[in-house]
Design an enzyme around this catalytic site. Structure first.
Site, short mmCIF file in Angstrom:
data_model
loop_
_atom_site.label_atom_id
_atom_site.label_comp_id
_atom_site.label_asym_id
_atom_site.label_seq_id
_atom_site.Cartn_x
_atom_site.Cartn_y
_atom_site.Cartn_z
N TYR A 143 1.17 -0.73 0.04
CA TYR A 143 -0.13 -0.03 0.14
C TYR A 143 0.72 1.40 -0.18
CZ TYR A 143 -3.84 3.55 1.66
OH TYR A 143 -4.48 4.53 1.77
N ASP A 238 9.79 2.22 -0.34
CA ASP A 238 8.08 3.41 0.25
C ASP A 238 8.49 2.74 2.22
OD1 ASP A 238 5.78 3.71 2.23
OD2 ASP A 238 4.01 2.88 0.29
N LYS A 266 4.75 9.00 8.72
CA LYS A 266 4.71 8.67 9.93
C LYS A 266 5.33 9.26 10.91
CE LYS A 266 2.26 5.02 8.45
NZ LYS A 266 0.79 5.09 8.82
N1 HOZ Z 1 -1.32 3.71 6.08
C1 HOZ Z 1 -1.96 3.18 7.57
C2 HOZ Z 1 -1.75 1.52 7.76
N2 HOZ Z 1 -2.25 0.67 7.23
C3 HOZ Z 1 -3.31 3.68 7.45
C4 HOZ Z 1 -3.84 4.29 7.62
C5 HOZ Z 1 -5.27 5.09 7.55
O1 HOZ Z 1 -5.54 4.44 6.64
O2 HOZ Z 1 -5.79 5.18 8.56
#
Ligand code: HOZ
Length: 431
Positions: A143, A238, A266
């Site tokens: 992702y 990433d 993050k």
């Molecule tokens: N990217 C985050 C962990 N997969 C998800 C955060 C979110 O979409 O709230």
């Protein structure tokens, strides 16, 4: 009891799609009502009903030193006194860029943005501008945020909801995104051959976290580095989840494989909305206004976000022992959970890399999307709610990594292991 959360969820659904501002937090795959929180300190988060939980979400990664880490709170307060935004350059942005370079030596230049999505979206644009090619290769179940190019066989919330490819992405965009299998170099080689001289970039999570935690097989990252060099494609790591978490230099340092471009999010914002992309000078020199590839943002390099990020990163920079502590604590948790799962004869695989960990309820080794997807999702839902009742807040999806923080004490880890034991007792009692 989640009385207030239940009420708030009903209220939220009237005016917010699905009652949430990001689907990953909607509890769709585990059922029930998303927990609404009001405060957190260290590893303890408190919901609107006053229930306290030990937190393994950590805002999906940023809270590596715990929530409301005092120096970060103070930095944000101090910055806010001098204005929340200028839309003009500040010293803190330079200090932040210098700090990133110091911690990750192959980031010659870095551009700050506002989220991991923006960072990845911008990185592939730069790669396309740099190579003059259209296509990108990504990996099924990885992702990279919700930009159109990535919402094809994507992980995280999209996978959790069973909708890894999104309507609204045009055919034209979709045809430029090629999907390979994680940990399978042959699948990448095949795509490179079929699309000779037209692959701008290979982008991946060097340790996957968005289909649960999955480590790169020995030789996988090295193989991708070699293929990119041979085919003239840009290698993009990433590191939105892994950056500054798996080591000072992220997954790159941990595996000693160095990408051309790296994306961050993050931890780099310490919980404020920040992303960044950076890497090789000659590629980053393509970015506007030095080069022709446009990318911009009113709030990019925002003073609150930069102050928070700088404070957190500089703390991590000064304390390499935190990474050892995190790995030891996560190993302790893994060992304890494994003993409990074995005691209850529950088929499982636990994947751990540094302070990232996931349990899959499957008899398979989990190395890619296909094997991750063999996890027993219904059982995960039961386990999730039993743990929640016992004061343990896990990511509400079988396809997300748990993130540990230095603020977790060994007694909290013991409490978590004991909660898992009791949860499995309860599940066995009910079935
Ligand atoms: N990217 C985050 C962990 N997969 C998800 C955060 C979110 O979409 O709230």
């Amino acid at each position: 009891m989640l009385l207030k959360s239940e009420y708030l969820y009903e209220r939220a659904k009237k005016f917010i799609p699905g009652g949430v501002n990001s689907p990953a937090r909607a509890f769709k795959s585990v059922g029930g009502v998303p927990v609404f929180f009001k405060k957190a300190k260290g590893s303890i988060i408190t919901d609107e009903d006053g229930n306290e939980y030990i937190d393994y979400v950590g805002s999906w990664g940023p809270m590596i030193l715990g929530h409301a880490y005092s120096p970060v709170v103070k930095a944000v307060q101090d910055a806010a006194f001098n204005s929340t935004s200028f839309g003009a350059p500040t010293i803190t942005e330079i200090e932040m860029a210098e700090l990133v370079q110091q911690m990750v030596p192959n980031v010659d230049k870095v551009r700050m943005v506002n989220s991991g999505t923006e960072a990845c979206m911008s990185a592939i644009r730069i790669a396309r501008g740099y190579t003059g090619r259209d296509k990108i290769i990504k990996f099924e179940g990885n992702y990279h945020g919700h930009a159109d190019s990535f919402l094809i066989k994507a992980g995280s919330g999209a996978l959790t909801l069973g909708e890894p490819s999104s309507p609204g992405v045009t055919e034209g965009t979709a045809k430029d995104t090629l999907n390979a299998d994680y940990n399978d170099l042959e699948s990448v080689e095949k795509l490179l051959k079929e699309n000779k001289d037209n692959v701008a970039a290979i982008i991946l999570e060097p340790v996957a976290g968005n289909m649960g935690c999955i480590q790169p097989a020995p030789g996988f990252l090295e193989g991708l580095r070699k293929l990119c060099d041979e085919h003239g494609s840009v290698l993009i790591f990433d590191e939105v989840m892994t950056g500054f978490r798996l080591s000072r230099g992220g997954a790159q340092e941990r595996y000693d494989v160095w990408a051309d471009l790296i994306t961050y999010g993050k931890i780099i914002g310490a919980g404020l909305p920040v992303g960044a992309y950076g890497g090789k000078r000659e590629i980053m020199d393509m970015v506007s206004p030095d080069g022709p590839v446009y990318q911009a943002g009113t709030l990019s390099g925002n003073p609150l976000a930069m102050s928070a990020g700088k404070t957190l990163l500089s703390t991590l920079d000064r304390h390499p022992e935190y990474y050892i502590e995190l790995e030891e604590k996560t190993g302790y948790l893994k060992k304890g959970l494994r003993e409990v799962l074995l005691k209850h004869k529950i088929t499982h695989t636990i994947n751990q890399v540094g302070s990232m960990i996931s349990i899959f309820f499957t008899d398979q080794m989990v190395t890619n999307f296909k094997t991750a997807n063999t996890t027993d999702k219904e059982f995960f839902g039961k386990f999730y709610h039993q743990m929640l009742e016992r004061g343990i807040y896990l990511p509400p999806s079988p396809f997300e990594s748990w993130f540990l923080s230095t603020s977790l004490s060994y007694s909290m880890l013991d409490k978590t292991i004991a909660a898992a034991d009791k949860s499995l007792d309860a599940i066995a009692g009910h079935s």
